[in-house]
Design an enzyme around this catalytic site. Sequence first.
Site, short mmCIF file in Angstrom:
data_model
loop_
_atom_site.label_atom_id
_atom_site.label_comp_id
_atom_site.label_asym_id
_atom_site.label_seq_id
_atom_site.Cartn_x
_atom_site.Cartn_y
_atom_site.Cartn_z
N HIS A 183 0.84 -1.21 0.00
CA HIS A 183 0.00 0.00 0.00
C HIS A 183 0.88 1.26 0.00
O HIS A 183 0.56 2.24 -0.70
CB HIS A 183 -0.89 0.04 1.26
N LYS A 241 -1.19 -6.65 -7.86
CA LYS A 241 -1.47 -7.97 -7.28
C LYS A 241 -2.93 -8.36 -7.55
O LYS A 241 -3.23 -9.51 -7.82
CB LYS A 241 -1.20 -8.01 -5.79
N SER A 258 0.22 -9.06 1.22
CA SER A 258 -1.24 -9.03 1.27
C SER A 258 -1.64 -8.86 2.73
O SER A 258 -0.99 -9.40 3.63
CB SER A 258 -1.78 -10.37 0.74
#
Length: 282
Positions: A37, A149, A185
């Site tokens: 992020h 992703k 993730s």
Amino acid sequence: MIIVLRTISELRAWRNALPPGSRLGLVPTMGALHAGHISLVDLARTHCDTVITSIFVNPLQFGPKEDLARYPRPIENDIAMLEAAGVDALFLPEYGEVYLPDNSTYVVEEAVSLPLCGALRPGHFRGVATVVLKLFNLTQPHFAFFGQKDAQQCAVIERMVRDLNVPVEIVRGAIVREEDGLAMSSRNVYLEPSQRALAPLLYQSLLAASQAYAAGERDAQKLEAIGRALLGDQPGIEVQYWEIRDRQSLAPIHTIGPDGCLIALAAYLGNTRLIDNLILGA
Ligand code: PAF
């Protein structure tokens, strides 16, 4: 200092006060932030004068048996990470701020969203497209940043923006990986140590196909067999799909041509569902 905006009226007032001509970038997230992020925030800062992130765990994109209730929500840590990354504002709404009780309008993309995760998670991309369009309407960004992703999510959003003439430019950020190759993730925290040890095999299966491609193999079925061979016999890994697809339309490909292709996979390690992908060629 990051400004936390909890309501639509606070967000609109903040948006309206931005200097005219200043380029605004949006990084939509569901929180539980990691380096992937933050790489999107960094990318946004190179394109834009002002960066806003949203954190909203969107119930509409979770199936009834999925992990909505246990989805990690480390909000204080997330805010600290965004502050350190130089984000200007965070939109942090409650559920009722985003969806009215009688909300009855949704965004449904009917091609790119159908295969792969779309086939296995009914309603998922309807939930994603709906909330993302709402976030675009609320923040009116010039650019919006999404991680590669979630390659299918990127393709669905790009198609929605194209088809509905949404005035925003979508930018994809590269996948950020752990040292052993596991794609970052928010769901990696669910992995037990034995599952975490197996997880890098997912990326290794993509690399095995990529090596065969580099050696000249263009037959999608053969590449798929090479990739799947690494995962097929692994107790503890249940492959949902491992497929070679067109990068934009996500249509199946038989022979890889000059435009290259996307290899996309999804697998369960225990109760945790992970996805990963790799682009070949082009
Ligand atoms: O990728 C995500 O985190 C979510 O799907 C998104 C784009 C923030 C929409 O809820």
